[in-house]
Structure formats: C-alpha cells, structure tokens
Design a protein around this motif. Structure first.
Motif: not given
Ligand code: SAM
Length: 336
Positions: A247-266
């Motif tokens: 669901d949207d809440a779980r997708c956002l959790l996952l995508l925010r974790r990806c965002y936090a883990a990635l370097p800039v311009d990735c």
C-alpha cells in the motif's frame, strides 16, 4: 532480445496465464452487481463501492477489468457502460447471456478471487511466502520466479533503457533469484549487482546466480528492506514488481529508505506493468492486479501514481519510459 516495438509478442504466454483471471473478473462483475451499479449513469469507484457494498480497492480492479474488456469507459473519474454494451451486460438487455457461475470447490480462481473481492482482504491460501507471518515465512522456501530466464532478458532490456555508465553498484530490492542483475551486469560488465531479499531466499538465489553465470558480478544480501540497511556502496536502486505489492504507506517507507541510503545524483528505478491512465490496459497490468488483491495489500498503479510516490519520498526529475513493449521504468533522482 526484448524491444519497445509492437509486433511479435514475447509476452503471449504470459498473457495466456491471465485468461482465468479475466474470465473470473467478468463472472464476478456480473454476479456482484458492478454493471447494475452503472445502469442509471456514470459513477465513481466510491459510488459503485457504496451501491454494491464492496470495498473500493476490489471495485477499482473489477472496473479496470471491464474497461480492459471494452465493456465500460472512464471519463473524468467516472465509469460508464458503453451504450452498445447495455444489451449485453444488463440483466434485461436483449443479448444478455449471463456467465456461468462455477462451483467454488472446483474452481480455484473463482474461489480465491471471489473471497478477496467480497472481503477486501488477501486470502490465506494464496499468500506468497513474503506475505506470510514471520514464523511461517521462516519455514517458507524462496520465491523463485518461474520465469528466471525472463528476468535475465528484462535485465538486458534495462541496460538499453537506462544509462548505467556513471554507476558502480546496483541494489535490486526484492530481487529474488537475481535474474535481472545477471542480465544487466552481463551487458554492463563494470557494474556490480546486489540482490536484497529475505534470508529464506539466499540458498536458492545463490544457486541460481551460480547456474546462470552471475558469480563474481552478482551477490546476495539477506535483509528485510523495511528495517535493515541497504548494502554499502549502493549508488543505484532498482525494484521490479515490488512497489505493486504494498500500500502507499509501505511504499513511501521503502522509497524514503532508498532516498536516505543513496548518494546525491543517484537514481531509484521502479519497473512495473503500469496501468494506462484510463485503466483500460495494459492487459497484463490490469489482470496482475487480481493477483495482488488475493495475495498482497498492494495495487497496480499508473505511471503518474508511481511518480507521485517517488516525489513524496523526495526524488526529483522523475520520468517514465518503456523498458520493452509491455513494461515501463519510472526513474527518480536524489538531488542536492
Ligand atoms: C513480487 S516478487 C518480485 C521478484 C522480482 N523482483 C521479480 O520481478 O520477479 C517480491 C520479492 O520481494 C521480496 N520481499 C518481500 N518482502 C521483502 C522484505 N521485507 N525485504 C526484502 N525482500 C522482500 C520477496 O521475497 C520477493 O522475492
């Protein structure tokens, strides 16, 4: 090789697997009053939900199935029965020929889809291993996609669809047995791929990576992607048919974790069979939705809906492009 051009259709067998879902969606639309709910004029998903007593999630999937079959259209968020179709799907229509209702005991698709649609909940007997409770999941066997060869072809198509030349380590979240990364790193030999999946998948994944020639390029990282860190050094995140499971809440959790883990311009790269904006297709997206209804809390989405999730998670410069003639990738970038 997969291409973005229409013509010969390597997905023909994939589509045949969804014929039972299409037949059952028609039977259930008739039985549960979806067409009758549109008898007096156009209605939104919420209105059809109210008049049928079904939850809006299964109603949205049934209406998309009817749009895909050419029975209803969608305009300004309201579904309507095409004039020509009233004779065929309304009970007093001159050419109404109701579908035969199967015996649930003898028809797995009818039993499981009906239960998911009537209750609005996944069905225990149809849950994939990763949706089972943790104690059952520990005993479960890996999710081994029946079509590992397909995943290798998807990885090769991904190398064409996205320029990986500036990146070094791609993490495939929910990458199962690594087919996509084997195909991708075969075409982009400077890249390393890390499959991130649940621990019970490790043995099967490592055997498949070895068997399919990925050893040395692709490794396995056992982790729960909702709670545990992504692999060190990741500078691109990929997910195929993972966002649609949640669901949207779980997708956002996952995508925010990806965002936090990635370097800039990735980038984060999300691969799906996307729904058309008017929900009349694609056939694979629409009928994959029914598998999500009985097995997951997720939904099939349009490109705009996936892009909106990426944007809410912080990604920018979001774009959608074809992977091949059936699948798409939605790409978002972490910017400074
Ligand atoms: C629908 S399958 C997609 C598999 C593959 N990406 C593909 O396209 O065929 C979902 C995958 O996500 C994995 N998965 C589900 N929940 C997970 C979690 N919390 N952490 C890590 N992997 C998970 C499952 O084990 C499974 O391999």
């Amino acid at each position: 090789m997969l291409t973005t051009q229409p013509g010969p259709d390597p997905y023909f067998a994939y589509k045949m697997h969804h014929v039972e879902r299409a037949r059952t969606a028609w039977i259930l639309s008739d039985e549960l009053g979806i067409y009758e709910a549109l008898r007096h004029g156009p209605a939104t998903v919420a209105q059809v939900s109210q008049s049928t007593g079904l939850q809006s999630r299964p109603v949205a999937a049934l209406l998309a199935a009817s749009a895909c079959m050419g029975v209803v259209g969608l305009e300004s968020e309201r579904y309507f029965i095409y004039d020509m179709m009233r004779d065929f799907v309304l009970a007093d229509g001159r050419a109404y020929n109701p579908p035969r209702r199967p015996d649930p005991a003898n028809d797995w698709w009818y039993r499981v889809m009906r239960q998911a649609i009537v209750t609005g909940e996944p069905v225990e007997e149809a849950l994939p291993p990763w949706m089972q409770p943790p104690e059952a999941r520990a005993r479960a066997t890996a999710h081994v996609p029946a079509r590992q060869g397909w995943r290798i072809l998807w990885g090769e198509a991904l190398a064409q669809a996205f320029d990986f030349s500036a990146f070094h380590v791609v993490a495939d979240l929910g990458g199962a047995t690594g087919g996509v990364l084997i195909g991708l790193t075969g075409k982009c030999p400077w890249l390393r791929g890390v499959v991130v999946d649940l621990p019970h998948s490790q043995t099967a994944a490592e055997a498949a990576i070895d068997r399919d020639g990925g050893t040395g390029r692709v490794s396995f990282h056992a982790a729960d992607f909702f709670t545990e860190p992504l692999p060190e050094g990741t500078d691109a995140v990929f997910m195929s048919h993972v966002v649609h499971d949640w669901d949207d809440a779980r997708c956002l959790l996952l995508l925010r974790r990806c965002y936090a883990a990635l370097p800039v311009d990735c980038p984060v790269i999300v691969q799906e069979f996307l729904l058309d904006e008017d929900h009349s297709g694609s056939y694979l997206a629409v009928f994959q939705w029914f598998g999500l209804l009985f097995g997951t809390p997720g939904d099939q989405r349009t490109g705009r809906q996936v892009a909106a999730l990426l944007e809410q998670a912080g990604f920018r410069d979001i774009g959608c492009r074809p992977l091949d003639h059936e699948q798409s990738i939605v790409v978002g970038w972490k910017r400074a």
